[in-house]
Design an enzyme around this catalytic site. Structure first.
Site, PDB file in Angstrom:
ATOM      1  CE  LYS A   1     -14.237  -4.632   1.302  1.00 54.71           C
ATOM      2  NZ  LYS A   1     -14.063  -4.317   2.726  1.00 54.71           N
TER       3      LYS A   1
ATOM      4  CE  LYS B   1      -4.291  -1.685   2.082  1.00 54.09           C
ATOM      5  NZ  LYS B   1      -5.259  -1.478   3.156  1.00 54.09           N
TER       6      LYS B   1
ATOM      7  CE  LYS C   1      -5.338  -8.829  -0.972  1.00 56.35           C
ATOM      8  NZ  LYS C   1      -5.411  -8.461   0.375  1.00 56.35           N
TER       9      LYS C   1
HETATM   10  P1  AMP Z   1     -10.996  -6.079   3.956  1.00 51.90           P
HETATM   11  O1  AMP Z   1     -11.835  -5.960   2.773  1.00 51.90           O
HETATM   12  O2  AMP Z   1      -9.557  -5.843   3.675  1.00 51.90           O
HETATM   13  O3  AMP Z   1     -11.487  -5.346   5.164  1.00 51.90           O
HETATM   14  O4  AMP Z   1     -11.068  -7.615   4.354  1.00 51.90           O
HETATM   15  C1  AMP Z   1     -12.114  -8.204   5.121  1.00 51.90           C
HETATM   16  C2  AMP Z   1     -11.834  -9.685   5.285  1.00 51.90           C
HETATM   17  O5  AMP Z   1     -11.889 -10.352   4.019  1.00 51.90           O
HETATM   18  C3  AMP Z   1     -10.445 -10.001   5.860  1.00 51.90           C
HETATM   19  O6  AMP Z   1     -10.564 -11.035   6.812  1.00 51.90           O
HETATM   20  C4  AMP Z   1      -9.654 -10.458   4.670  1.00 51.90           C
HETATM   21  O7  AMP Z   1      -8.640 -11.368   5.015  1.00 51.90           O
HETATM   22  C5  AMP Z   1     -10.723 -11.135   3.826  1.00 51.90           C
HETATM   23  N1  AMP Z   1     -10.377 -11.096   2.383  1.00 51.90           N
HETATM   24  C6  AMP Z   1     -10.144  -9.984   1.633  1.00 51.90           C
HETATM   25  N2  AMP Z   1      -9.865 -10.299   0.343  1.00 51.90           N
HETATM   26  C7  AMP Z   1      -9.927 -11.672   0.277  1.00 51.90           C
HETATM   27  C8  AMP Z   1      -9.743 -12.618  -0.781  1.00 51.90           C
HETATM   28  N3  AMP Z   1      -9.452 -12.238  -2.015  1.00 51.90           N
HETATM   29  N4  AMP Z   1      -9.878 -13.930  -0.492  1.00 51.90           N
HETATM   30  C9  AMP Z   1     -10.191 -14.338   0.769  1.00 51.90           C
HETATM   31  N5  AMP Z   1     -10.361 -13.488   1.805  1.00 51.90           N
HETATM   32  C10 AMP Z   1     -10.249 -12.177   1.579  1.00 51.90           C
END
Ligand code: AMP
Ligand code: TRP
Length: 326
Positions: A196, A113, A193
């Site tokens: 968002k 980031k 991966k």
């Molecule tokens: P965030 O959107 O970064 O707040 O992530 C929320 C949750 O989703 C966290 O526990 C991340 O580890 C999980 N997460 C985000 N992207 C992925 C992905 N591509 N595959 C699996 N888990 C994900």
């Protein structure tokens, strides 16, 4: 006997996608059966990168509504916005006094980031605030996707460090990472991966995407040269990712899908993938439509008040331990 405690958080900016759902949220929902769960929209974490101020309040509200639609149940779990419980940031400061800058600057997410932009303190300190979120409530387990493993390691280190310096206060929390779905990949570049923040919207399926959008995104998903539906991350990352997604939504094991679609073309396979995702997400979309923003917000306010009382009780124990009380 008291139930063990679970804590987890999700950032409100950007829409919730099936990587979030399969990697983390499904576990959040399941764990409500057996644990005392605390779930949080981590708005302060979302401010560590540039964000749209005008849209922020709406994004927060929407994230709360989506999570309830996914099955986060305010009747069973505490669910609130991180910024409404100031004890998170107080504990983060205390933990920050015990954290090495070297360890923070080696974090993969920080390096990704911070790339190409001026490195900011908030981004560097991000994992310390995350550790505070978890340790504030003495959580034992933290359901997350694979990308958060490193941050959980730091949380464990900090718990151990604090306990040995100031006395036993924090349980050392374990990550709960699903065996499958821990890392859902981008539909457009399946070696990265699903995220968002990817500017390409076709790279991810949102949990609220309508059926025609899901069909079109799956249809356009990058597959691999040659034909044959085989699970092989080296040779066929695109197809393997779709197999994982289909298996997780349908409950059919991957080998069974390989024998069913192994010799059919990608077209037929992709249609089946899309249908499995559509069926899996339909109840979430329906639940989302049935929810009312005002009622969700009122619930968030009530829960924040409960969380503040609980957090204050715990945080006072920390103040005593570190010499800030009495
Ligand atoms: P965030 O959107 O970064 O707040 O992530 C929320 C949750 O989703 C966290 O526990 C991340 O580890 C999980 N997460 C985000 N992207 C992925 C992905 N591509 N595959 C699996 N888990 C994900
Ligand atoms: N860093 C997590 C993510 O990006 C979000 C998060 C913040 C979190 N605090 C947390 C996850 C505490 C689990 C526990 O996904």
């Amino acid at each position: 006997m008291d139930r063990k405690r679970v804590f987890s958080g999700l950032q409100p900016t950007g829409n919730v996608h099936i990587g979030n759902y399969l990697g983390a949220l499904r576990n959040w929902v399941r764990l409500q059966e057996d644990y005392d769960c605390i779930y949080c929209i981590v708005d302060l974490h979302a401010m560590t990168v540039d964000y749209d101020v005008a849209a922020f309040a709406e994004e927060r509200r929407n994230a709360a509504r989506v999570l309830i639609a996914c099955g986060v149940d305010p009747a069973r779990s505490l669910f609130y916005y991180q910024s409404e419980v100031p004890q998170h940031t107080e504990l983060a400061w205390i933990l920050g006094t015990m954290t090495g800058v070297g360890q923070l600057s080696r974090m993969t997410q920080y390096k990704d980031k911070a790339k190409g932009s001026e490195a900011r303190l908030g981004l560097l300190a991000y994992p310390v605030l995350m550790a505070a979120d978890i340790l504030l409530y003495r959580a034992h387990a933290v359901p997350v996707g694979d990308d958060q493993k490193q941050h959980l390691e730091l949380t464990r280190d900090l718990a151990i460090r604090f306990n040995s310096r100031f006395g036993d206060e924090f349980p050392v929390p374990d990550p709960i990472i699903p065996e499958h779905g821990d890392r859902i990949m981008s539909l457009q570049s399946p070696t990265a991966k699903m995220s968002k923040s990817d500017p390409d919207e076709a790279s991810r399926i949102l949990v609220l995407d309508p059926p025609d959008v899901i069909r079109s995104k799956v249809k356009r998903a990058v597959t691999d040269s040659g034909s044959g539906v085989r699970h092989d991350w080296e040779e066929k990352p695109g197809v393997s990712n779709l197999l994982e997604i289909m298996s997780l939504f349908s409950g059919t094991p991957i080998p069974a899908l390989e024998s069913e679609f192994g010799s059919s073309g990608y077209g037929k396979f992709k249609e089946a993938v899309a249908e499995a995702v559509i069926v899996g997400l339909a109840p979430i979309r329906a639940a989302y439509e049935a929810l009312d923003d005002a009622a969700v917000e009122a619930g968030m306010r009530r829960h924040a008040a409960v969380a503040r009382d609980k957090a204050e009780e715990y945080q006072q124990r920390v103040r005593v331990r570190v010499g800030l009380a009495g």
